[in-house]
Design a protein around this motif. Structure first.
Motif, PDB file in Angstrom:
ATOM      1  N   PHE A 326       1.154  -1.297   0.080  1.00 54.66           N
ATOM      2  CA  PHE A 326      -0.067  -0.088   0.038  1.00 54.66           C
ATOM      3  C   PHE A 326       0.848   1.426  -0.183  1.00 54.66           C
ATOM      4  CE2 PHE A 326      -2.013   3.043   2.412  1.00 54.66           C
ATOM      5  CZ  PHE A 326      -2.907   3.904   2.092  1.00 54.66           C
ATOM      6  N   VAL A 327       2.096   0.831   0.778  1.00 52.63           N
ATOM      7  CA  VAL A 327       2.483   2.509   1.475  1.00 52.63           C
ATOM      8  C   VAL A 327       3.260   3.015  -0.578  1.00 52.63           C
ATOM      9  CG1 VAL A 327       4.682   3.591   2.491  1.00 52.63           C
ATOM     10  CG2 VAL A 327       2.639   1.899   3.635  1.00 52.63           C
ATOM     11  N   SER A 328       3.758   2.102  -0.885  1.00 53.73           N
ATOM     12  CA  SER A 328       4.429   1.973  -2.465  1.00 53.73           C
ATOM     13  C   SER A 328       4.229   2.684  -3.120  1.00 53.73           C
ATOM     14  CB  SER A 328       5.638   0.770  -2.544  1.00 53.73           C
ATOM     15  OG  SER A 328       6.978   0.982  -1.507  1.00 53.73           O
ATOM     16  N   SER A 329       2.537   1.559  -3.492  1.00 55.35           N
ATOM     17  CA  SER A 329       1.853   2.284  -4.660  1.00 55.35           C
ATOM     18  C   SER A 329       1.320   3.599  -3.971  1.00 55.35           C
ATOM     19  CB  SER A 329       0.627   1.090  -4.518  1.00 55.35           C
ATOM     20  OG  SER A 329      -0.014   1.387  -3.245  1.00 55.35           O
ATOM     21  N   TYR A 330       0.926   4.048  -3.154  1.00 53.45           N
ATOM     22  CA  TYR A 330       0.426   5.447  -3.181  1.00 53.45           C
ATOM     23  C   TYR A 330       1.374   6.252  -3.076  1.00 53.45           C
ATOM     24  CZ  TYR A 330      -3.012   8.469  -0.683  1.00 53.45           C
ATOM     25  OH  TYR A 330      -3.244   9.932  -0.076  1.00 53.45           O
ATOM     26  N   LEU A 331       2.197   6.220  -2.498  1.00 50.57           N
ATOM     27  CA  LEU A 331       3.343   7.628  -2.575  1.00 50.57           C
ATOM     28  C   LEU A 331       3.675   7.295  -4.567  1.00 50.57           C
ATOM     29  CD1 LEU A 331       5.862   6.565   0.059  1.00 50.57           C
ATOM     30  CD2 LEU A 331       4.266   8.978  -0.123  1.00 50.57           C
ATOM     31  N   ASP A 332       4.061   6.213  -5.338  1.00 56.14           N
ATOM     32  CA  ASP A 332       3.991   6.004  -6.079  1.00 56.14           C
ATOM     33  C   ASP A 332       3.401   6.607  -7.416  1.00 56.14           C
ATOM     34  OD1 ASP A 332       5.990   4.519  -8.956  1.00 56.14           O
ATOM     35  OD2 ASP A 332       3.961   4.763  -9.328  1.00 56.14           O
ATOM     36  N   SER A 333       2.208   6.439  -7.083  1.00 56.92           N
ATOM     37  CA  SER A 333       0.760   7.396  -7.433  1.00 56.92           C
ATOM     38  C   SER A 333       0.900   8.776  -6.804  1.00 56.92           C
ATOM     39  CB  SER A 333      -0.469   7.088  -7.482  1.00 56.92           C
ATOM     40  OG  SER A 333      -0.810   6.825  -6.121  1.00 56.92           O
ATOM     41  N   HIS A 334       1.432   9.306  -6.286  1.00 56.56           N
ATOM     42  CA  HIS A 334       1.542  11.225  -5.710  1.00 56.56           C
ATOM     43  C   HIS A 334       2.862  11.602  -6.315  1.00 56.56           C
ATOM     44  CE1 HIS A 334      -1.971   9.128  -3.534  1.00 56.56           C
ATOM     45  NE2 HIS A 334      -2.190  10.837  -3.856  1.00 56.56           N
ATOM     46  N   GLY A 335       3.200  11.109  -7.205  1.00 55.59           N
ATOM     47  CA  GLY A 335       4.528  12.310  -7.111  1.00 55.59           C
ATOM     48  C   GLY A 335       5.706  11.168  -6.879  1.00 55.59           C
ATOM     49  N   TRP A 336       5.982  10.831  -6.050  1.00 56.59           N
ATOM     50  CA  TRP A 336       7.399  10.401  -5.016  1.00 56.59           C
ATOM     51  C   TRP A 336       7.874   8.946  -6.354  1.00 56.59           C
ATOM     52  CZ3 TRP A 336       9.482  10.695  -0.587  1.00 56.59           C
ATOM     53  CH2 TRP A 336       9.054  12.110  -0.129  1.00 56.59           C
ATOM     54  N   THR A 337       8.912   9.230  -6.753  1.00 54.11           N
ATOM     55  CA  THR A 337       9.769   7.389  -7.298  1.00 54.11           C
ATOM     56  C   THR A 337      10.804   6.672  -6.422  1.00 54.11           C
ATOM     57  OG1 THR A 337      10.824   9.351  -9.142  1.00 54.11           O
ATOM     58  CG2 THR A 337      11.592   7.474  -9.186  1.00 54.11           C
ATOM     59  N   MET A 338       9.848   5.941  -6.553  1.00 54.87           N
ATOM     60  CA  MET A 338      10.012   4.188  -5.778  1.00 54.87           C
ATOM     61  C   MET A 338      10.814   3.832  -6.412  1.00 54.87           C
ATOM     62  SD  MET A 338       7.989   5.643  -3.278  1.00 54.87           S
ATOM     63  CE  MET A 338       8.199   4.508  -1.683  1.00 54.87           C
ATOM     64  N   MET A 339      12.223   3.562  -5.701  1.00 50.73           N
ATOM     65  CA  MET A 339      12.691   2.523  -5.981  1.00 50.73           C
ATOM     66  C   MET A 339      12.772   0.769  -5.565  1.00 50.73           C
ATOM     67  SD  MET A 339      15.418   4.663  -5.875  1.00 50.73           S
ATOM     68  CE  MET A 339      14.165   5.478  -6.416  1.00 50.73           C
ATOM     69  N   THR A 351      23.714   8.638  -9.875  1.00 54.82           N
ATOM     70  CA  THR A 351      22.283   7.076 -10.332  1.00 54.82           C
ATOM     71  C   THR A 351      22.052   6.552  -8.826  1.00 54.82           C
ATOM     72  OG1 THR A 351      25.107   6.462 -10.219  1.00 54.82           O
ATOM     73  CG2 THR A 351      23.925   6.744 -12.180  1.00 54.82           C
ATOM     74  N   LEU A 352      20.707   6.244  -8.579  1.00 55.28           N
ATOM     75  CA  LEU A 352      20.377   5.828  -7.520  1.00 55.28           C
ATOM     76  C   LEU A 352      19.437   3.944  -7.918  1.00 55.28           C
ATOM     77  CD1 LEU A 352      17.923   8.390  -6.417  1.00 55.28           C
ATOM     78  CD2 LEU A 352      20.492   8.045  -6.078  1.00 55.28           C
ATOM     79  N   LEU A 353      19.833   3.655  -6.891  1.00 48.74           N
ATOM     80  CA  LEU A 353      19.357   1.654  -7.297  1.00 48.74           C
ATOM     81  C   LEU A 353      18.792   1.590  -6.078  1.00 48.74           C
ATOM     82  CD1 LEU A 353      19.076  -1.065  -7.949  1.00 48.74           C
ATOM     83  CD2 LEU A 353      21.302  -1.006  -6.980  1.00 48.74           C
ATOM     84  N   GLY A 354      17.656   0.714  -5.255  1.00 52.39           N
ATOM     85  CA  GLY A 354      17.615   0.805  -4.033  1.00 52.39           C
ATOM     86  C   GLY A 354      15.518  -0.030  -4.227  1.00 52.39           C
ATOM     87  N   VAL A 355      14.975  -0.458  -2.867  1.00 55.18           N
ATOM     88  CA  VAL A 355      14.427  -1.824  -2.926  1.00 55.18           C
ATOM     89  C   VAL A 355      13.490  -1.648  -1.454  1.00 55.18           C
ATOM     90  CG1 VAL A 355      15.400  -3.744  -2.424  1.00 55.18           C
ATOM     91  CG2 VAL A 355      13.667  -3.606  -3.929  1.00 55.18           C
ATOM     92  N   ASP A 356      11.928  -1.527  -1.889  1.00 57.37           N
ATOM     93  CA  ASP A 356      11.498  -2.091  -0.610  1.00 57.37           C
ATOM     94  C   ASP A 356      11.988  -3.094   0.726  1.00 57.37           C
ATOM     95  OD1 ASP A 356      10.193   0.592  -1.523  1.00 57.37           O
ATOM     96  OD2 ASP A 356       8.503  -1.142  -1.879  1.00 57.37           O
ATOM     97  N   ASP A 357      11.621  -2.352   1.082  1.00 53.41           N
ATOM     98  CA  ASP A 357      12.585  -3.678   2.310  1.00 53.41           C
ATOM     99  C   ASP A 357      11.888  -4.724   2.404  1.00 53.41           C
ATOM    100  OD1 ASP A 357      12.361  -5.114   5.048  1.00 53.41           O
ATOM    101  OD2 ASP A 357      14.368  -2.877   5.541  1.00 53.41           O
ATOM    102  N   PRO A 358      12.333  -6.290   2.196  1.00 54.59           N
ATOM    103  CA  PRO A 358      11.904  -7.486   1.814  1.00 54.59           C
ATOM    104  C   PRO A 358      10.889  -7.990   2.972  1.00 54.59           C
ATOM    105  CG  PRO A 358      13.524  -7.547   2.345  1.00 54.59           C
ATOM    106  CD  PRO A 358      13.946  -6.205   2.067  1.00 54.59           C
ATOM    107  N   ARG A 359      11.081  -7.759   3.941  1.00 57.98           N
ATOM    108  CA  ARG A 359      10.129  -8.101   5.588  1.00 57.98           C
ATOM    109  C   ARG A 359       8.727  -7.209   5.321  1.00 57.98           C
ATOM    110  NH1 ARG A 359      15.241  -6.209   9.426  1.00 57.98           N
ATOM    111  NH2 ARG A 359      14.999  -4.830   7.215  1.00 57.98           N
ATOM    112  N   SER A 360       8.718  -5.757   4.420  1.00 60.69           N
ATOM    113  CA  SER A 360       7.376  -5.451   4.098  1.00 60.69           C
ATOM    114  C   SER A 360       6.569  -5.908   3.608  1.00 60.69           C
ATOM    115  CB  SER A 360       7.915  -4.198   4.098  1.00 60.69           C
ATOM    116  OG  SER A 360       7.649  -3.724   2.466  1.00 60.69           O
ATOM    117  N   SER A 361       6.906  -6.111   1.846  1.00 61.44           N
ATOM    118  CA  SER A 361       6.426  -6.769   1.307  1.00 61.44           C
ATOM    119  C   SER A 361       6.456  -8.205   1.024  1.00 61.44           C
ATOM    120  CB  SER A 361       6.197  -5.911  -0.270  1.00 61.44           C
ATOM    121  OG  SER A 361       7.501  -6.086  -0.884  1.00 61.44           O
ATOM    122  N   GLY A 362       7.414  -8.586   1.353  1.00 58.01           N
ATOM    123  CA  GLY A 362       7.970 -10.632   0.584  1.00 58.01           C
ATOM    124  C   GLY A 362       8.395 -10.390  -0.344  1.00 58.01           C
ATOM    125  N   LEU A 363       8.511  -8.728  -1.511  1.00 61.13           N
ATOM    126  CA  LEU A 363       8.895  -9.391  -2.728  1.00 61.13           C
ATOM    127  C   LEU A 363       9.872  -7.988  -2.689  1.00 61.13           C
ATOM    128  CD1 LEU A 363       5.878  -8.229  -4.444  1.00 61.13           C
ATOM    129  CD2 LEU A 363       6.782 -10.498  -4.431  1.00 61.13           C
TER     130      LEU A 363
END
Length: 508
Positions: A326-339, A351-363
């Motif tokens: 939810f958090v990533s998708s909501y911020l992504d739809s409101h102007g944030w560039t989500m890693m 140059t940026l690289l990142g990813v959501d914490d795997p403990r949050s989404s499992g992905l």
């Protein structure tokens, strides 16, 4: 000439009919419409009216509130379900949101504007119906129908219309009196009593309560007191932040604000923005844990941080407490560039690289695989960094351990993270390939001692960090800490000495 005049008159009549019908139909659609939004941690139904007030129906425990809008247009807001565990918990949320109401006000305005546009479009279409029917019938058919309208068939059609209107209206049905209508509106000052000093912005608020809400006067009085002290604390902190003597970027440098672990403390957002403005920041990195549980009722926190950094380039990842997507998708739809596990262009050519914490989404970024472990996601991230044709200048993650392998292999200049709620680093690391990198963990921007920091002043020292870039590479970090006493501690600017790039070596 006469034909031209007749044509103009006919077109004018069509426009007049369309305008009148479209306006009336659009107004009817608008006043009968509603939207369901998440507002102040509630599912809320927003409906426009012509009452001239914003009316908030809070439910059976707390009193209803209303405020004059200063014009004919009003809004009726009915708060529905929430995940608050107690009334006291709910009031604490209200206190925090009331201190930073702009994002919630904008959400209501957007909902009303959306309903207005939708009603206007539907009204415009309805306004064409009588004109199209008039044209399709033709002159001869219109004359025939006009003659019949004066006869028995016309009378029967008229009676049918009256019958249908009465069936829809049902004036013979008596409505039971509504309980809330029996309780008059009174000023908030009269409701809480003369012993309570109201803040200036509450001067025009009226409330409507009953015997149940009479029992909540003490709770409401306490909330007003906490609101006043909390808001003034953050306003003072933001004012002080704007006057701090911070490291200023040199020509060709770019500053980025780093926040992490806000945990719903929207009061600190104005402080973080004030620090960014004072340092000349043009972008913001959010290292996650903006919420306590990643639930939709926490939209207010995401709306606040989005509005606070309006006008800046915004990049982020979700933390382990931002459960689900939810958090990533909501911020992504409101102007944030989500890693999402891919190398992208960042501020100042970084140059940026990142990813959501795997403990949050499992992905991770690897959407076709589920259940990846923390170490597996870290390994994938490291492989992406080391395989990149251009060196990764910054890896943005929630937990610095996720990027430990990339640092050890010398594939990244700087790792930025949060999670620990306290500062660690910057720590210099020499990779196995001889390249130098740094790991830096910023403290909690929300002053969170645990997983939630909503309501009142920070529970522990809050920290915002300022990262400086030159030619796409990080060159320095300055941590700024706001003590629970309200005092700022501005740490010295910490230069980052990296391995020269090939371009820098060639220039020398």
């Amino acid at each position: 000439m006469l034909r031209h005049t007749a044509t103009v008159s006919r077109l004018t009549a069509y426009v007049a009919v369309w305008t009148i019908v479209a306006f009336l139909a659009g107004l009817l659609f608008f006043l009968s419409s509603s939207r369901t939004v998440v507002l102040a941690s509630h599912d809320a139904q927003v409906s426009p009216d012509l009452g001239g007030h914003v009316v908030v129906h809070t439910g059976p425990v707390l009193p209803d509130f209303r405020l004059d809008t200063g014009n004919t247009l009003g809004v009726d807001i009915r708060l529905g379900k929430t995940e608050a565990r107690s009334t006291d918990d709910l009031v604490r949320r209200y206190i925090s949101i009331a201190g930073q109401p702009d994002s919630q006000v904008d959400k209501v305005k957007d909902a009303v504007a959306d309903m207005a546009w939708d009603a206007a479009l539907r009204g415009a279409v309805v306004g064409l119906v009588p004109i199209l029917v008039w044209l399709l019938l033709g002159r001869r058919r219109r004359r025939d129908l006009g003659a019949r309208a004066l006869g028995p068939q016309g009378a029967l059609a008229g009676l049918l219309v009256v019958f249908l209107v009465l069936m829809a209206w049902q004036p013979w049905t008596r409505n039971e009196s509504v309980v809330e209508s029996e309780h008059p509106w009174m000023s908030l000052g009269d409701f809480v009593g003369p012993d309570v000093t109201l803040p200036e912005e509450a001067a025009g608020i009226e409330v409507r309560g009953d015997v149940t809400t009479d029992q909540t006067r003490r709770l409401l009085t306490s909330a007003i007191s906490k609101y006043e002290s909390s808001k003034s604390w953050y306003v003072t902190a933001a004012t002080d932040a704007a006057a701090l003597d911070l490291h200023q970027p040199s020509e060709g440098e770019t500053v980025v604000v780093l926040v992490a672990d806000r945990h719903d403390n929207i009061g600190m957002d104005q402080v973080a923005r004030a620090l960014g403005d004072a340092a000349g920041a043009t972008a913001v990195f959010d290292a996650g844990d903006d919420t306590s549980a990643g639930k939709s009722w926490e939209e207010f926190s995401l709306d606040s941080v989005t509005q606070a950094f309006d006008g800046l380039r915004r990049y982020g990842v979700a933390g382990n407490h931002d459960h689900g997507t939810f958090v990533s998708s909501y911020l992504d739809s409101h102007g944030w560039t989500m890693m999402d596990g891919e190398v992208i262009d960042g501020p100042d050519g970084a140059t940026l690289l990142g990813v959501d914490d795997p403990r949050s989404s499992g992905l991770g970024a690897w959407r076709d695989e589920t259940g990846l472990s923390f170490d597996e996601v870290g390994q994938r991230l490291s492989d992406v960094a080391c395989a990149s044709p251009v060196r990764v200048s910054t890896m943005l993650v929630h937990d610095a351990d996720l990027a430990a392998d990339a640092l050890a292999r010398g594939c990244v200049d700087l790792v930025l993270a949060g999670h620990l709620h306290v500062q660690e680093g910057p720590t210099r690391v020499v990779g196995s390939n001889g390249q130098v990198g740094y790991s830096y963990t910023t403290g909690t921007a929300g002053g969170a001692a645990y997983a939630i920091a909503i309501g009142g002043k920070p529970r522990r020292d809050a920290q915002i960090s300022l990262v400086t870039y030159r030619d796409g590479r990080p060159v320095g970090i300055q941590p700024v800490t706001l003590r629970t006493t309200g005092e700022f501690h501005v740490a010295a600017y910490i230069p980052l000495v990296l391995t020269p790039s090939r371009v820098e070596t060639a220039q020398k």
